[in-house]
Design a protein around this motif. Structure first.
Motif, PDB file in Angstrom:
ATOM      1  N   GLN A 122      -3.067   4.778  -6.571  1.00  0.00           N
ATOM      2  CA  GLN A 122      -2.519   3.795  -7.412  1.00  0.00           C
ATOM      3  C   GLN A 122      -0.944   2.906  -6.303  1.00  0.00           C
ATOM      4  O   GLN A 122      -0.715   2.167  -5.861  1.00  0.00           O
ATOM      5  CB  GLN A 122      -1.747   3.723  -7.988  1.00  0.00           C
ATOM      6  N   GLU A 123      -0.987   4.229  -5.410  1.00  0.00           N
ATOM      7  CA  GLU A 123       0.101   3.833  -3.880  1.00  0.00           C
ATOM      8  C   GLU A 123      -0.180   3.074  -3.290  1.00  0.00           C
ATOM      9  O   GLU A 123      -0.114   2.378  -2.652  1.00  0.00           O
ATOM     10  CB  GLU A 123       0.556   5.655  -3.446  1.00  0.00           C
ATOM     11  N   LEU A 181      -0.195  -0.364  -3.811  1.00  0.00           N
ATOM     12  CA  LEU A 181       0.422  -0.482  -4.091  1.00  0.00           C
ATOM     13  C   LEU A 181       1.358  -1.293  -3.029  1.00  0.00           C
ATOM     14  O   LEU A 181       1.967  -2.368  -2.628  1.00  0.00           O
ATOM     15  CB  LEU A 181       1.578   0.357  -4.632  1.00  0.00           C
ATOM     16  N   ARG A 182       1.038  -0.010  -1.792  1.00  0.00           N
ATOM     17  CA  ARG A 182       1.102  -0.927  -0.324  1.00  0.00           C
ATOM     18  C   ARG A 182       0.103  -2.379  -0.129  1.00  0.00           C
ATOM     19  O   ARG A 182       0.896  -3.348   0.398  1.00  0.00           O
ATOM     20  CB  ARG A 182       0.982   0.585   0.058  1.00  0.00           C
ATOM     21  N   PHE A 214      -0.131  -4.220  -1.684  1.00  0.00           N
ATOM     22  CA  PHE A 214       0.051  -5.975  -2.655  1.00  0.00           C
ATOM     23  C   PHE A 214       1.552  -5.960  -1.650  1.00  0.00           C
ATOM     24  O   PHE A 214       1.331  -7.417  -1.803  1.00  0.00           O
ATOM     25  CB  PHE A 214       0.597  -5.333  -4.240  1.00  0.00           C
ATOM     26  N   ARG A 215       2.767  -5.384  -1.860  1.00  0.00           N
ATOM     27  CA  ARG A 215       2.943  -5.268  -1.068  1.00  0.00           C
ATOM     28  C   ARG A 215       3.619  -5.695   0.047  1.00  0.00           C
ATOM     29  O   ARG A 215       4.168  -6.338   1.757  1.00  0.00           O
ATOM     30  CB  ARG A 215       3.974  -3.770  -0.376  1.00  0.00           C
ATOM     31  N   GLN A 262       9.259  -0.140  -9.853  1.00  0.00           N
ATOM     32  CA  GLN A 262       9.485   0.201  -7.807  1.00  0.00           C
ATOM     33  C   GLN A 262       9.778  -0.925  -7.233  1.00  0.00           C
ATOM     34  O   GLN A 262       8.861  -2.237  -7.463  1.00  0.00           O
ATOM     35  CB  GLN A 262       8.990   0.746  -7.349  1.00  0.00           C
ATOM     36  N   PRO A 263      11.127  -1.281  -7.135  1.00  0.00           N
ATOM     37  CA  PRO A 263      11.413  -3.263  -6.630  1.00  0.00           C
ATOM     38  C   PRO A 263      10.921  -2.947  -5.702  1.00  0.00           C
ATOM     39  O   PRO A 263      10.974  -1.565  -4.826  1.00  0.00           O
ATOM     40  CB  PRO A 263      12.754  -2.865  -6.934  1.00  0.00           C
ATOM     41  N   GLU A 264      10.157  -4.439  -4.783  1.00  0.00           N
ATOM     42  CA  GLU A 264       9.676  -4.046  -3.629  1.00  0.00           C
ATOM     43  C   GLU A 264      11.027  -4.272  -2.814  1.00  0.00           C
ATOM     44  O   GLU A 264      12.769  -4.714  -2.659  1.00  0.00           O
ATOM     45  CB  GLU A 264       8.778  -5.829  -3.816  1.00  0.00           C
ATOM     46  N   VAL A 312       7.471   4.910   0.108  1.00  0.00           N
ATOM     47  CA  VAL A 312       6.940   4.526  -1.791  1.00  0.00           C
ATOM     48  C   VAL A 312       7.684   6.047  -2.265  1.00  0.00           C
ATOM     49  O   VAL A 312       7.334   7.309  -2.066  1.00  0.00           O
ATOM     50  CB  VAL A 312       5.888   4.587  -1.775  1.00  0.00           C
ATOM     51  N   ARG A 339       3.191  17.455  -0.475  1.00  0.00           N
ATOM     52  CA  ARG A 339       2.773  17.547  -2.054  1.00  0.00           C
ATOM     53  C   ARG A 339       1.846  18.277  -2.809  1.00  0.00           C
ATOM     54  O   ARG A 339       1.905  18.347  -4.743  1.00  0.00           O
ATOM     55  CB  ARG A 339       2.919  15.534  -2.331  1.00  0.00           C
ATOM     56  N   ARG A 382       3.400   0.308 -11.683  1.00  0.00           N
ATOM     57  CA  ARG A 382       4.665   1.230 -10.420  1.00  0.00           C
ATOM     58  C   ARG A 382       4.910  -0.932 -10.371  1.00  0.00           C
ATOM     59  O   ARG A 382       5.920  -0.273  -9.757  1.00  0.00           O
ATOM     60  CB  ARG A 382       3.284   2.241 -10.281  1.00  0.00           C
ATOM     61  N   LEU A 383       4.330  -0.999  -9.833  1.00  0.00           N
ATOM     62  CA  LEU A 383       4.432  -2.514  -8.895  1.00  0.00           C
ATOM     63  C   LEU A 383       6.258  -3.119  -9.558  1.00  0.00           C
ATOM     64  O   LEU A 383       6.826  -3.590  -9.270  1.00  0.00           O
ATOM     65  CB  LEU A 383       3.650  -3.866  -9.373  1.00  0.00           C
TER      66      LEU A 383
END
Ligand SMILES: [Zn+2]
Lengths: 178, 192
Positions: free
Chosen positions: B50-51, B54-55, B57-58, A73-75, A169, B89, A69-70
């Motif tokens: 997972q989300e 993701l956050r 990491f970002r 999905q572009p940052e 997201v 959701r 997913r990283l």
């Protein structure tokens, strides 16, 4: 008989998070008071019962899915990116103010020395709002840095850390199509 | 010398990708557990967890080690899970996937052959009652119980997640456990 157990000390007692002195005081009361003893036993039993609710485990593909997913999905451009422009904006503002003040001084009939005098400045400057701490800031100890330091609430860097919470997201498209 | 989570996060910030693997390895299960107990749909819990990473990491470049890493992580997890619950959701998943009851791991286990199917049924029923009792709590109390009882975080880690003082948290926990004590008294009297 000593006072019954207080709400805020029951859970810390069970967590073994009271000081020795506090714990001993509660132990002495519990030895004397069957009502508090029963209550404490029920709390202890409850904590055991709650253990029975098991959660699911992550799938073996969890890490790979995160990596995928990283990649997929572009940052997104961070929403707080504009804050990085602040120094430049600030500098521009300072220059603007200096030019404005300079022009005003050139055209002003009032001699420069008098402008600097305290009473006049007081008229020109807005009333300074007292720097009081917000009500949420309590003096409970240093562990709650986030909330106890009002300066942090004004700190854009700190807010930026939490900006990620609100950054949209993209929903997992594959799942959408299921 | 073992590194703290905060040190790992700073290494990730500095571009060390291995640090992300370390944090994933340490926290993937806790985050999945936490999110699952909030949304109680296994596949959705996995997706949302997972989300969360993701956050993480970002947001790595904006991380400052002022708050404990766990506070930061579970604050993100709380937000992601609550947003999913609020934006419907859950319902979308409810319509498209198998019923949440069937997805309950303790119910799912029933199909697995074993010596005591009856015992499993009883355990699943008790788990259902516990889950229902926790779900009946007001949101903040429910979060407090999940973070305290099931994630084993300490007061200093939980209070900033819930935006309250530690003393307010202790009262909040008391009220939550008091409500659960009454609701679950029948279970406490009859351990399986
Ligand atoms: Zn008593």
């Amino acid at each position: 008989m000593s006072k019954h157990l207080k709400e805020a000390e029951i859970i810390p007692y069970l967590d073994a998070r009271l000081s020795d002195a506090e714990r001993q005081r509660l132990d002495r009361h519990l030895a004397d008071c069957s009502a508090c003893r029963t209550q404490m036993a029920e709390f202890r039993a409850l904590l055991g019962v709650l253990e029975e609710w098991k959660a699911v485990e992550p799938s073996p593909a969890f890490d790979a899915a995160v990596r995928e997913r990283l990649r997929a999905q572009p940052e997104p451009l961070p929403r707080w990116a504009w804050l990085r422009l602040r120094p430049a904006w600030g500098a521009a503002l300072v220059v603007l103010v200096m030019v404005a003040v300079g022009l005003w001084q050139l055209t002003s009939p009032v001699p420069l020395q008098e402008q600097g005098s305290a009473p006049e400045r007081a008229q020109v400057e807005p009333t300074v709002v007292p720097d009081t701490a917000p009500e949420t800031a309590s003096a409970e100890g240093d562990s709650l840095e986030l909330l106890d330091d009002p300066v942090l609430l004004e700190n854009y860097e700190l807010l930026a850390e939490f900006d990620v919470l609100f950054e949209p997201v993209q929903a997992n498209n594959k799942k959408d199509q299921l | 010398m073992a590194k703290t989570d905060e040190e790992w996060m700073l290494r990730l910030q500095a571009g060390d990708d291995h640090a992300f693997d370390h944090l994933l390895g340490k926290y993937r299960a806790p985050v999945v557990h936490f999110v699952y107990r909030l949304v109680r749909e296994p596949a959705l819990a996995e997706e949302l967890a997972q989300e969360v990473f993701l956050r993480v990491f970002r947001a790595r470049r904006n991380y400052r080690p002022r708050a404990k890493f766990t506070t930061w992580l579970f604050r993100i997890a709380t937000n992601v899970a609550l947003n999913a619950l609020r934006d419907g959701r859950m319902r979308r998943w409810g319509e498209t996937s198998i019923d949440a009851e069937d997805a309950d791991p303790q119910v799912a286990q029933l199909s697995v052959p074993g010596p005591t199917a009856e015992q499993r049924l009883l355990e699943a029923e008790r788990a259902r009652q516990i889950r229902a009792a926790v779900e009946s709590l007001p949101e903040k109390q429910r979060l407090a119980v999940l973070l305290h009882k099931y994630q084993d975080l300490d007061y200093a880690e939980i209070a900033p997640i819930l935006e309250c003082s530690e003393s307010a948290l202790k009262s909040l926990l008391f009220r939550a456990y008091e409500a659960l004590r009454v609701k679950l008294r029948p279970l406490a009297g009859a351990q399986p």
